[in-house]
Design an enzyme around this catalytic site. Structure first.
Site, short mmCIF file in Angstrom:
data_model
loop_
_atom_site.label_atom_id
_atom_site.label_comp_id
_atom_site.label_asym_id
_atom_site.label_seq_id
_atom_site.Cartn_x
_atom_site.Cartn_y
_atom_site.Cartn_z
N MET A 30 37.30 37.84 38.91
CA MET A 30 35.91 37.40 39.05
C MET A 30 35.47 36.68 37.78
SD MET A 30 34.01 40.14 41.41
CE MET A 30 33.68 41.37 40.16
N LEU A 33 36.84 36.35 31.71
CA LEU A 33 38.19 36.87 31.42
C LEU A 33 38.27 37.58 30.07
CD1 LEU A 33 40.45 33.91 32.70
CD2 LEU A 33 39.56 35.88 33.96
N HIS A 34 39.05 38.65 30.05
CA HIS A 34 39.31 39.40 28.82
C HIS A 34 40.80 39.71 28.79
CE1 HIS A 34 39.52 42.81 31.50
NE2 HIS A 34 38.29 42.59 31.90
N HIS A 37 42.68 40.76 31.99
CA HIS A 37 43.05 39.67 32.90
C HIS A 37 44.22 38.87 32.33
CE1 HIS A 37 38.52 39.96 33.67
NE2 HIS A 37 39.03 40.20 34.87
N SER A 186 34.84 43.40 32.21
CA SER A 186 33.78 42.38 32.07
C SER A 186 32.43 43.07 31.93
CB SER A 186 33.78 41.46 33.28
OG SER A 186 35.06 40.93 33.50
P1 AMP Z 1 37.87 41.66 37.97
O1 AMP Z 1 37.68 40.30 37.37
O2 AMP Z 1 37.15 42.75 37.25
O3 AMP Z 1 37.67 41.68 39.47
O4 AMP Z 1 39.40 42.01 37.76
C1 AMP Z 1 40.41 41.13 38.19
C2 AMP Z 1 41.75 41.82 38.03
O5 AMP Z 1 41.94 42.18 36.67
C3 AMP Z 1 41.85 43.11 38.85
O6 AMP Z 1 43.15 43.19 39.42
C4 AMP Z 1 41.63 44.17 37.80
O7 AMP Z 1 42.26 45.40 38.10
C5 AMP Z 1 42.28 43.54 36.60
N1 AMP Z 1 41.77 44.14 35.36
C6 AMP Z 1 40.47 44.25 34.98
N2 AMP Z 1 40.38 44.91 33.81
C7 AMP Z 1 41.64 45.24 33.46
C8 AMP Z 1 42.21 45.96 32.35
N3 AMP Z 1 41.47 46.47 31.38
N4 AMP Z 1 43.55 46.10 32.33
C9 AMP Z 1 44.34 45.60 33.32
N5 AMP Z 1 43.86 44.91 34.37
C10 AMP Z 1 42.54 44.74 34.45
#
Ligand code: AMP
Length: 285
Positions: A30, A33-34, A37, A186
């Protein structure tokens, strides 16, 4: 690196890559990015010829009282970071093209979505599986990489892929944390300095639970009670759920006799954070 917005252009490119025999990888996000991601992008890069990172704040996975409107968005920054991590394409479709007014088709995984985050966020996982199924059709990935941070989400997607026979390999990468243990998210941006310090209680309580199990504790209710006490001692915390579940079925475990996942969702102030820990337990111990 190229940013694609149009659904037609994305799918046409993907079908062409496939005809050329290229392996395609997808990292759905979404945005905002950190390093969590970025670790998924790096992992994907190792396995495919073309890495597509989707950046889409998916409206149908947010409840009416949730943070869809305020969710952080910065596509330019995301594109720079994704490129550095090894992405070839950003796919950033518009809400209007993804969900035109006459959109009525949904993908629903039952059972696995009833508990944990599914219980407190009705409709959330249906939104997730619907968008992921659509992204799979648009990007045609051989491999899709998800994070263990959203443990239930990864389990639900694996099941959708199995049940509906999507020809996609699902890779789940480990949780990336700050040095102090806080899982990167995020939503950490919403936290004040004081709340950020309080948010450490999530991981601390998971590690405490793990230590209890290592010490021989096998009663899930007792472990959850200790975690509750610990988290409740933090001023701005409010527990949404603490669960100890089987790693695949996600069914609650009462007496621990094998591997378990300890999963929790806790509000720190107004921000809802999730975290989890897989604890390996030898069956005879
Ligand atoms: P999001 O943008 O929060 O929907 O996350 C996108 C993808 O990144 C999902 O598959 C999350 O599980 C993964 N993700 C988010 N935060 C982390 C993290 N700290 N470590 C590993 N994967 C992550």
């Amino acid at each position: 690196m190229k940013t694609v917005v149009s659904l037609q252009e994305m799918q046409n490119s993907a079908l062409r890559w496939r005809r050329e025999g290229k392996r395609i990888g997808l990292v759905p996000t979404m945005g905002s990015l950190h390093e969590g991601h970025l670790s998924l992008i790096t992992r994907c890069r190792e396995q495919v010829d073309i890495v597509v990172v989707s950046v889409f704040v998916n409206p149908i996975q947010f409840g009416p009282q949730e943070d869809f409107a305020s969710y952080p968005r910065d596509l330019e920054r995301d594109a720079t970071l994704a490129e550095k991590a090894g992405a070839d394409y950003i796919f950033a479709p518009s809400d209007q093209e993804m969900y035109p007014p006459d959109f009525v088709s949904l993908v629903k995984v039952e059972k696995l979505t009833e508990r944990l985050c599914g219980a407190s966020r009705p409709g959330h996982f249906q939104g997730v599986t619907t968008v992921v199924a659509k992204l799979f059709n648009l990007v045609q990935p051989d491999v899709a990489v998800f994070g263990a941070k959203d443990y239930q989400q990864a389990a639900v997607i694996r099941r959708m892929v199995r049940d509906l026979a999507f020809p996609v390999e699902i890779v789940v990468a480990p949780i990336v944390r700050e040095v102090n243990g806080l899982a990167k998210s995020s939503r950490n941006q919403y936290l004040s300095r004081e709340e950020r310090a309080e948010a450490l209680i999530l991981y601390q309580s998971l590690r405490f639970a793990e230590s209890l199990i290592r010490g021989g504790e096998r009663q899930a209710a007792d472990i959850k009670a200790s975690m509750t006490e610990m988290i409740d001692s933090v001023e701005r915390s409010r527990i949404d759920y603490i669960e100890i579940v089987h790693p695949e079925s996600l069914e609650p475990v009462e007496v621990i006799t094998g591997d378990v996942v300890i999963a929790l969702a806790v509000f720190i102030g107004k921000t809802r954070l999730i975290d989890n820990l897989l604890v390996h337990v030898a069956p005879s111990s």
